[in-house]
Design a protein around this motif. Structure first.
Motif, PDB file in Angstrom:
ATOM      1  N   VAL A  13      -8.956  -8.912  37.576  1.00 64.42           N
ATOM      2  CA  VAL A  13      -7.799  -8.163  38.312  1.00 64.42           C
ATOM      3  C   VAL A  13      -6.426  -8.204  37.713  1.00 64.42           C
ATOM      4  CG1 VAL A  13      -6.522  -8.269  40.455  1.00 64.42           C
ATOM      5  CG2 VAL A  13      -8.877  -8.326  40.580  1.00 64.42           C
ATOM      6  N   GLN A  14      -5.992  -9.736  37.048  1.00 61.86           N
ATOM      7  CA  GLN A  14      -4.898  -9.726  36.271  1.00 61.86           C
ATOM      8  C   GLN A  14      -5.022  -8.691  34.993  1.00 61.86           C
ATOM      9  OE1 GLN A  14      -4.034 -13.579  34.841  1.00 61.86           O
ATOM     10  NE2 GLN A  14      -2.070 -12.958  34.435  1.00 61.86           N
ATOM     11  N   VAL A  44      -6.540  -5.961  34.808  1.00 61.97           N
ATOM     12  CA  VAL A  44      -6.700  -4.558  35.264  1.00 61.97           C
ATOM     13  C   VAL A  44      -5.154  -4.173  35.544  1.00 61.97           C
ATOM     14  CG1 VAL A  44      -7.533  -2.897  37.040  1.00 61.97           C
ATOM     15  CG2 VAL A  44      -9.091  -4.531  35.938  1.00 61.97           C
ATOM     16  N   THR A  45      -4.569  -5.085  36.206  1.00 60.80           N
ATOM     17  CA  THR A  45      -2.973  -4.713  36.556  1.00 60.80           C
ATOM     18  C   THR A  45      -2.056  -4.556  35.494  1.00 60.80           C
ATOM     19  OG1 THR A  45      -2.764  -6.970  37.250  1.00 60.80           O
ATOM     20  CG2 THR A  45      -3.532  -5.415  38.991  1.00 60.80           C
ATOM     21  N   THR A  46      -2.413  -5.164  34.235  1.00 65.49           N
ATOM     22  CA  THR A  46      -1.481  -5.031  33.324  1.00 65.49           C
ATOM     23  C   THR A  46      -1.553  -3.976  32.231  1.00 65.49           C
ATOM     24  OG1 THR A  46      -2.868  -6.514  31.713  1.00 65.49           O
ATOM     25  CG2 THR A  46      -1.379  -7.684  32.985  1.00 65.49           C
ATOM     26  N   ASP A  47      -0.691  -3.578  31.542  1.00 69.14           N
ATOM     27  CA  ASP A  47      -0.855  -2.165  30.603  1.00 69.14           C
ATOM     28  C   ASP A  47      -1.694  -2.725  29.406  1.00 69.14           C
ATOM     29  OD1 ASP A  47       0.538  -0.639  32.161  1.00 69.14           O
ATOM     30  OD2 ASP A  47       2.570  -1.191  31.455  1.00 69.14           O
ATOM     31  N   TYR A  60      -8.368  -5.918  26.747  1.00 74.76           N
ATOM     32  CA  TYR A  60      -9.260  -5.074  27.293  1.00 74.76           C
ATOM     33  C   TYR A  60     -10.774  -5.253  26.981  1.00 74.76           C
ATOM     34  CZ  TYR A  60     -11.009  -0.028  27.319  1.00 74.76           C
ATOM     35  OH  TYR A  60     -11.692   1.059  27.729  1.00 74.76           O
TER      36      TYR A  60
END
Length: 60
Positions: A13-14, A16-19, A27
């Protein structure tokens, strides 16, 4: 070893929520964590099905 950690799901989740742009280690780690969780779940399901089949009673 003595530092705090986080669960695999929270790490996903962390990530996914970052750029994250494609091709970065973050990635790829997101997909590695997802694949690892899938393999663990699949293995546990196979094991539980084999145990259930072994102890299943057959009725006439």
């Amino acid at each position: 070893l003595f530092n705090s950690g986080q669960t695999m799901t929270a790490a996903m989740v962390q990530a996914v929520t970052t750029d994250l742009s494609g091709g970065t280690p973050g990635y790829y780690s997101m997909f590695a964590i997802g694949l690892t969780l899938f393999v663990i779940t699949f293995t546990m399901n196979l094991l539980s099905n084999r145990i259930a089949a072994r102890y299943r009673e057959e009725y006439q």
